[in-house]
Enzyme design. Sequence first.
Site, PDB file in Angstrom:
ATOM      1  CG  HIS A 382      -1.932  -1.038   1.266  1.00  0.00           C
ATOM      2  ND1 HIS A 382      -3.221  -0.858   0.814  1.00  0.00           N
ATOM      3  CD2 HIS A 382      -1.853  -2.313   1.694  1.00  0.00           C
ATOM      4  CE1 HIS A 382      -3.896  -1.984   0.976  1.00  0.00           C
ATOM      5  NE2 HIS A 382      -3.092  -2.889   1.511  1.00  0.00           N
ATOM      6  CE  LYS A 573      -6.511  13.858   0.446  1.00  0.00           C
ATOM      7  NZ  LYS A 573      -6.674  12.663  -0.380  1.00  0.00           N
ATOM      8  NE  ARG A 574      -3.450   9.834  10.256  1.00  0.00           N
ATOM      9  CZ  ARG A 574      -3.147   8.911  11.142  1.00  0.00           C
ATOM     10  NH1 ARG A 574      -4.020   7.950  11.435  1.00  0.00           N
ATOM     11  NH2 ARG A 574      -1.990   8.912  11.775  1.00  0.00           N
ATOM     12  CE  LYS A 579      -2.425  10.667   3.198  1.00  0.00           C
ATOM     13  NZ  LYS A 579      -3.129   9.785   2.242  1.00  0.00           N
ATOM     14  CB  THR A 683     -10.082   4.619  -0.881  1.00  0.00           C
ATOM     15  OG1 THR A 683      -9.586   4.986   0.412  1.00  0.00           O
ATOM     16  CG2 THR A 683      -9.347   3.391  -1.377  1.00  0.00           C
ATOM     17  CE  LYS A 687     -13.991   5.665   1.131  1.00  0.00           C
ATOM     18  NZ  LYS A 687     -13.115   5.753   2.326  1.00  0.00           N
TER      19      LYS A 687
HETATM   20  C1  26Q Z   1       3.262  -0.007  10.445  1.00  0.00           C
HETATM   21  C2  26Q Z   1       4.153  -0.375  11.431  1.00  0.00           C
HETATM   22  C3  26Q Z   1       4.085   0.201  12.690  1.00  0.00           C
HETATM   23  C4  26Q Z   1       3.101   1.135  12.963  1.00  0.00           C
HETATM   24  C5  26Q Z   1       2.201   1.500  11.982  1.00  0.00           C
HETATM   25  C6  26Q Z   1       2.280   0.946  10.707  1.00  0.00           C
HETATM   26  C7  26Q Z   1       1.337   1.347   9.658  1.00  0.00           C
HETATM   27  C8  26Q Z   1      -0.023   1.421   9.921  1.00  0.00           C
HETATM   28  C9  26Q Z   1      -0.907   1.813   8.956  1.00  0.00           C
HETATM   29  C10 26Q Z   1       1.778   1.667   8.389  1.00  0.00           C
HETATM   30  C11 26Q Z   1       0.874   2.047   7.399  1.00  0.00           C
HETATM   31  C12 26Q Z   1      -0.480   2.127   7.686  1.00  0.00           C
HETATM   32  C13 26Q Z   1      -1.475   2.547   6.712  1.00  0.00           C
HETATM   33  C14 26Q Z   1      -1.222   2.826   5.458  1.00  0.00           C
HETATM   34  C15 26Q Z   1      -2.278   3.269   4.534  1.00  0.00           C
HETATM   35  O1  26Q Z   1      -3.389   3.552   4.945  1.00  0.00           O
HETATM   36  N1  26Q Z   1      -1.994   3.352   3.230  1.00  0.00           N
HETATM   37  C16 26Q Z   1      -2.992   3.754   2.280  1.00  0.00           C
HETATM   38  O2  26Q Z   1      -3.656   2.592   1.816  1.00  0.00           O
HETATM   39  C17 26Q Z   1      -4.763   2.934   1.008  1.00  0.00           C
HETATM   40  C18 26Q Z   1      -5.476   1.660   0.649  1.00  0.00           C
HETATM   41  O3  26Q Z   1      -4.732   0.925  -0.271  1.00  0.00           O
HETATM   42  C19 26Q Z   1      -4.305   3.698  -0.225  1.00  0.00           C
HETATM   43  O4  26Q Z   1      -5.462   4.106  -0.920  1.00  0.00           O
HETATM   44  C20 26Q Z   1      -3.484   4.921   0.170  1.00  0.00           C
HETATM   45  O5  26Q Z   1      -2.940   5.524  -0.978  1.00  0.00           O
HETATM   46  C21 26Q Z   1      -2.374   4.507   1.114  1.00  0.00           C
HETATM   47  O6  26Q Z   1      -1.684   5.652   1.586  1.00  0.00           O
END
Ligand code: 26Q
Length: 838
Positions: A382, A573-574, A579, A683, A687
């Site tokens: 991702h 978004k975050r 971004k 995503t 929406k």
């Molecule tokens: C990993 C290790 C330790 C702590 C946290 C994490 C961690 C947690 C969540 C790393 C990444 C995430 C989330 C990532 C994320 O949301 N990515 C998004 O995924 C979406 C679905 O595929 C995409 O549409 C976005 O582009 C992408 O940024």
Amino acid sequence: MTEETTPSRSADHPLGATHPLALAPVAAPASTVDGFVREFLRNLNFDRGVALTSSTPNDRYMALAYTVRDYLMARWLEDLRRQRHAQAKGVCYLSAEFLLGRQLDNNLLATGLTDIAADALAQCGVDLDELRQLEVEPGLGNGGLGRLAACFIDSLATLGVPNIGYGIRYEYGIFRQTFVDGQQVEQPDAWLTLGNPWEFPHPESARTISFGGHTETYDDEGVTRTRWVPGWTVRAVPYNYMVPGYQNGRVNTLRLWSAQATSAFDLRIFNSGDYAEAVRARTFAENISKVLYPEDSTPQGKELRLQQQYFFVAASISDFLDGVLPDDFDLAKLPDRVIFQLNDTHPVIGVPELMRVLVDERKMEWDAAWEITRQCFAYTCHTLLPEALEVWSVDLLGRLLPRHLEIIYRINDEFLAEVRERFGDDEMRLRNMSIIAEYPQRSVRMAYLATVAGAKVNGVAELHSQLLRDKVLPDFNEFFPGKFTNVTNGVTPRRFVRLANPDLSALISEALGGTWLTDLERLRELETFAEDPQFRQAFADVKAANKRRLSELLRHRDGFEVSDGHMLDVMVKRLHEYKRQMLKLLHIVSLYEGIVSGRVAASEVTARTFIFGAKAAPGYLMAKRIIHLINAVGSVVNADPRVEGRLKVLFPPNYNVTLAERVVPAADLSEQISLAGKEASGTGNMKFALNGALTIGTDDGANVEIRELVGDDNFFLFGMREPQVQELSDRGYRPSEFYQADENLRRAIDLIASGAFSGGDRSVFEPVVSNLLYEDRFMVLADFTSYLEAQTKVDAAYADQEAWTRKAILNVARCGFFSSDRSMRDYIERIWHTPPLR
Ligand code: 26Q
């Protein structure tokens, strides 16, 4: 370890033979208004222990939830039975996050009970709308990745594909965001405080999960084997959630694990006589599922996080092998029965875990076990940001999971031997492909492990998959031809169109009939309606009503006054530098500066309300400064009579799924402005388009596909493309040159630097300004001029409301592709090979 944790098996229990009703589903109790009233009151009395007259709103919410839940129960039990008997292949979706959003409305919709429930409650003098608002959403995810998992399990249930979602039941989900003096302050999300009617704990099916200790070899009738002698254990208790399909009588399962201390855990301390210390020690184990890590891009490599990952993955694999599969199952056939889908690298420790179970516990040959394992996993990536690629130090891994580290080393040795066989002693290539990195610290590259082990590896949008193949993992693509593929993300139209936008849904149903919600490509048929002035009017009326509904919510929730007749320009978004919320903010500051400096007449500026929604990871300082700055700009702009009625900046705190459901349908303009090559997919972009917002966006992630589908005329493209980004970066990017070259940009940045948004104190936002001028990793300044030009085109387009509405309708009509039902069909056909169960 004294604790027994072997779950009792319920499949084909002899009890079933003794009574005819035992296997038949119980009758659905509440499919009439009268029946619903009866069940609701019964639940209120017998489950809540209160009379209607003395009940609290929470009692009534709970009783309502129980009533809906009871209605689903027969179907759930039937599905579980069906899945056991069919012995069909199913998907285990392994994800550290499931960002579900509120359950009540979704489950009412799935069961078709919404109107019946509303009528029944009205007969009891209860307002359904009021009860809806009481549900605290389960925020068990950070953003896109977790929400995607929730959309996927919704679609799998709707398609009737056997699926178990496996994850963690965090006691605290994503933090609640508040603002104090414009700065983010995090509050714990105690979402379980008032009880959770949607979950079913099964402590009797707990699994024991081990950590630490050491490994040793032993002789097993002439065969040398390894065993892991763990240092400590915890109990993983499953909590089951229903995942109903949309009005199809199907219900899948989401199983979230909660950590509990085992009695073995503190035995030593107990025996040493320190009772208080022993009790305290239990919290150590229970910490594992205590809180969701609120990071989504720069993982910190924390031990607790690795504990979480192994905890839920080991429990899930054990649950599937020992709890779901029949006793006598021949594990050689495992790939015919299950695919474990890895939602990013977070569950990748499952690869060595399955190997450990097969080799150490089930005494399989290594090669046979590896053959099975390679077919049972598939991996979705991702991200493209290098800092987001997970690595674990060998030191930590070896301490926490010594046997898994050995297994990873062996996987790597054998893999590198194959590479050497193909390419010779190409040291550079071997280093580049090694699962073990040596620098700057010896560590395990989880994405590499996933790529080596996975039957398939996919990115989440065309551009992302291509960059993944060609830029991030090119050696692997060469080595494993055909392994890499793309599955473009999607969103569930049930939650994000039907529930979030009931008026638009009614309009569409009126035009197309009812089946579009499970066949979203049918939205295409709206194209002809775009030419119909009457339909356009109705469509515009829906948008206006959604805006009014949003302003009401924001007035009530945050005390905001939303101006009528404004374009709603939304970026939710975050918060992350890639971004580029800063780019949006510079646009706003530039408009503001233009008016207050007298260079632009206020009346010439399109009236816009800007809405931001964004949480920053608590440790991400620059992101927090940007939040502060957005709020500061908002305070100044909103209070300045010179721009009154023209510009308004609103930043409601605590953006979450529930708020998204209100913001998305009201938006006119969707901001998708990441630096090209950085947003894997997005995503939210889907929406918005599906709800009739036009996108202003870069050539990034799924924006590319949105633009291809809706057409250039109905999308505002700007900015560098990915190859140009690369080129500029290679050439040496100097942001100050762009600052010098664009007067609007210069004036906007100067205004921020002057302290205009910090009471004259230039130091407050100095780090933000300096970062832009001297580093600007994500090239905000390089894309500013192009962004402003595109925004001018937006203004021009918006001035012709008829034409704008037509474009908006075409966006809806042409985005049916972005249903997560389609994403699921893609996974099913190309990766999982798991047909629906009839
Ligand atoms: C990993 C290790 C330790 C702590 C946290 C994490 C961690 C947690 C969540 C790393 C990444 C995430 C989330 C990532 C994320 O949301 N990515 C998004 O995924 C979406 C679905 O595929 C995409 O549409 C976005 O582009 C992408 O940024």
